[in-house]
Scaffold this motif. Sequence first.
Motif, PDB file in Angstrom:
ATOM      1  N   LEU A  33       0.876  -1.174   0.000  1.00 43.62           N
ATOM      2  CA  LEU A  33       0.000   0.000   0.000  1.00 43.62           C
ATOM      3  C   LEU A  33       0.915   1.225   0.000  1.00 43.62           C
ATOM      4  O   LEU A  33       1.417   1.634   1.046  1.00 43.62           O
ATOM      5  N   ASP A  34       1.156   1.780  -1.180  1.00 42.63           N
ATOM      6  CA  ASP A  34       2.110   2.887  -1.249  1.00 42.63           C
ATOM      7  C   ASP A  34       1.601   4.081  -0.442  1.00 42.63           C
ATOM      8  O   ASP A  34       0.406   4.368  -0.407  1.00 42.63           O
ATOM      9  N   THR A  35       2.519   4.760   0.233  1.00 37.07           N
ATOM     10  CA  THR A  35       2.216   6.048   0.883  1.00 37.07           C
ATOM     11  C   THR A  35       1.100   5.923   1.930  1.00 37.07           C
ATOM     12  O   THR A  35       0.334   6.851   2.135  1.00 37.07           O
ATOM     13  N   THR A  36       0.997   4.778   2.571  1.00 38.46           N
ATOM     14  CA  THR A  36      -0.109   4.561   3.504  1.00 38.46           C
ATOM     15  C   THR A  36       0.384   4.589   4.943  1.00 38.46           C
ATOM     16  O   THR A  36       1.204   3.767   5.349  1.00 38.46           O
ATOM     17  N   THR A  82      10.877   6.743   1.019  1.00 35.85           N
ATOM     18  CA  THR A  82      10.784   6.811  -0.442  1.00 35.85           C
ATOM     19  C   THR A  82      10.538   5.407  -1.002  1.00 35.85           C
ATOM     20  O   THR A  82      10.983   4.401  -0.446  1.00 35.85           O
ATOM     21  N   THR A  83       9.868   5.372  -2.146  1.00 35.39           N
ATOM     22  CA  THR A  83       9.294   4.122  -2.660  1.00 35.39           C
ATOM     23  C   THR A  83      10.349   3.079  -3.006  1.00 35.39           C
ATOM     24  O   THR A  83      10.277   1.937  -2.557  1.00 35.39           O
ATOM     25  N   LEU A  84      11.323   3.459  -3.818  1.00 39.25           N
ATOM     26  CA  LEU A  84      12.276   2.457  -4.304  1.00 39.25           C
ATOM     27  C   LEU A  84      13.124   1.893  -3.166  1.00 39.25           C
ATOM     28  O   LEU A  84      13.305   0.672  -3.052  1.00 39.25           O
ATOM     29  N   GLY A 270       2.602  -0.980   4.259  1.00 36.45           N
ATOM     30  CA  GLY A 270       2.762   0.344   3.658  1.00 36.45           C
ATOM     31  C   GLY A 270       4.245   0.598   3.443  1.00 36.45           C
ATOM     32  O   GLY A 270       5.065   0.264   4.295  1.00 36.45           O
ATOM     33  N   ASP A 271       4.605   1.189   2.283  1.00 37.91           N
ATOM     34  CA  ASP A 271       6.047   1.365   2.011  1.00 37.91           C
ATOM     35  C   ASP A 271       6.609   2.593   2.726  1.00 37.91           C
ATOM     36  O   ASP A 271       7.816   2.675   2.962  1.00 37.91           O
ATOM     37  N   HIS A 272       5.755   3.558   3.071  1.00 38.42           N
ATOM     38  CA  HIS A 272       6.143   4.722   3.875  1.00 38.42           C
ATOM     39  C   HIS A 272       4.872   5.502   4.114  1.00 38.42           C
ATOM     40  O   HIS A 272       3.820   5.188   3.536  1.00 38.42           O
ATOM     41  N   GLY A 273       4.969   6.538   4.939  1.00 38.06           N
ATOM     42  CA  GLY A 273       3.792   7.333   5.244  1.00 38.06           C
ATOM     43  C   GLY A 273       3.724   8.595   4.401  1.00 38.06           C
ATOM     44  O   GLY A 273       4.199   8.626   3.254  1.00 38.06           O
TER      45      GLY A 273
HETATM   46 ZN   LIG Z   1       6.066   4.867  -1.982  1.00 39.64          ZN
END
Ligand SMILES: [Zn+2]
Length: 444
Positions: A33-36, A82-84, A270-273
């Motif tokens: 869940l990106d950015t969650t 950050t995503t990567l 979640g990958d980050h907030g």
């Molecule tokens: Zn991300």
Amino acid sequence: MPPCRTPRAWPIALALAACSPPPPHPDIFLISLDTTRADAISAWGMAPAGRDDLRGTTVTPNLDAMAAGGVRYAWAFAHAPTTLLSHSTVFTGLDPHELTIVRNGYPLGPSYETLAERLKADGFQTMAVLGSSSLARPMGVDRGFDSWDESFSVARKHRHEATAEEVTDRAIAALHTRSSTAPVFLFAHDYDAHGPYQAPGKGRFGAPTAPYAIERLTTTCRTEGCTPVAADIARVRGSYLDEVAYVDEQVSRLLAEPPSRAGRIVLVFGDHGEALGDEPHRPFGHGADVDPFATHVPLILVAPDLAPGVVDTAVGLQAIGPTLLALIGDTRPFGANIDLGRLAGAPGIPVEATQPGTSGPGWNNRSNEHGFIQGNAMVIEAPWLDEAAHWQHVDGAALPEADPQRPALLASLQDWMARSPAFTTAHMDAATREGLKALGYVDE
Ligand SMILES: [Zn+2]
């Protein structure tokens, strides 16, 4: 054909004639869940995305139900905002200093063993469906996947995206290509909670007619600075929650697919907030801060024979890979080999916001925050921002000045910083650099 129940007393020939063997392992669904933020998931029992007026309102009924039937890690932390880099810690079991990915656009090097490579070697059919070009093939995280779907319908200036509905449709289609005997490892990446917040349909929590006004506000704040008023912050948080609620519905649709006869392991993280007006200097977005609003993320694990419960000890996302491997009986070391089931003695959780600097020496983190978490206490510092170290509990409560955890935390952080890798420039050939420029990851 019925599944084998393998009663030991049956003659082997009869058993073979009566059934087909189940896959040797349960399927594994790894859902990002990106950015969650953790507080956006109702099961966490917090004010949703910081909206006190929505406390007690259900935003994510499907993930809540999943959490109730599985293990909910109440204090899970991404190692990077950050995503990567965050996904790379999940895919390798390593922390940011072991990876040297400075920011989006700096690929994962070919020498790292990935979770997909290991699971493929363990006999899994490996498939991935991407929600954004942040993880596109040139980033190197596709290694080990038999299929890697990065068809994006939404083109933006700095990235290309697919909606959670498209990701789910493609994931279901990919599942229908499975072989009859191999277990499946599916990685599904739902990117919608990343800005801009433009959930399909009428907003439940946000201003339904103002997505572009909100995008203008958050973009202006990121690029020029701003002091948002409370009403703006509430609208941003509401529109963000609309995206999280939309993703929740799509995750439910994916999980409605029937499991294989050997069952299914599902891990959602979640990958980050995301900053949603939580602090004055950088009120919106993510990338420079490691405070809990940027790094405290949901983590839910459901697996056959795994008793439901809540884990209150802080954990880091690098434990995901070793944990999934342990659940299928692959106990060979992976990454730093930190396992959610064996947290006693784990070394703590480093968190770091990295970005490209202009020169050496040292690691490329000179202008952003880093921190360290042990137990449920956290230290954050950014000496190059003239930001003094500050200590807190992971729930935000202050850690008293005399608390003996303070010096220990700072020593752990300094020890980790002393093990920073050397300054890294982007080692890209001309073709890769052109590809990244097209994606908006590199400017020069
Ligand atoms: Zn991300």
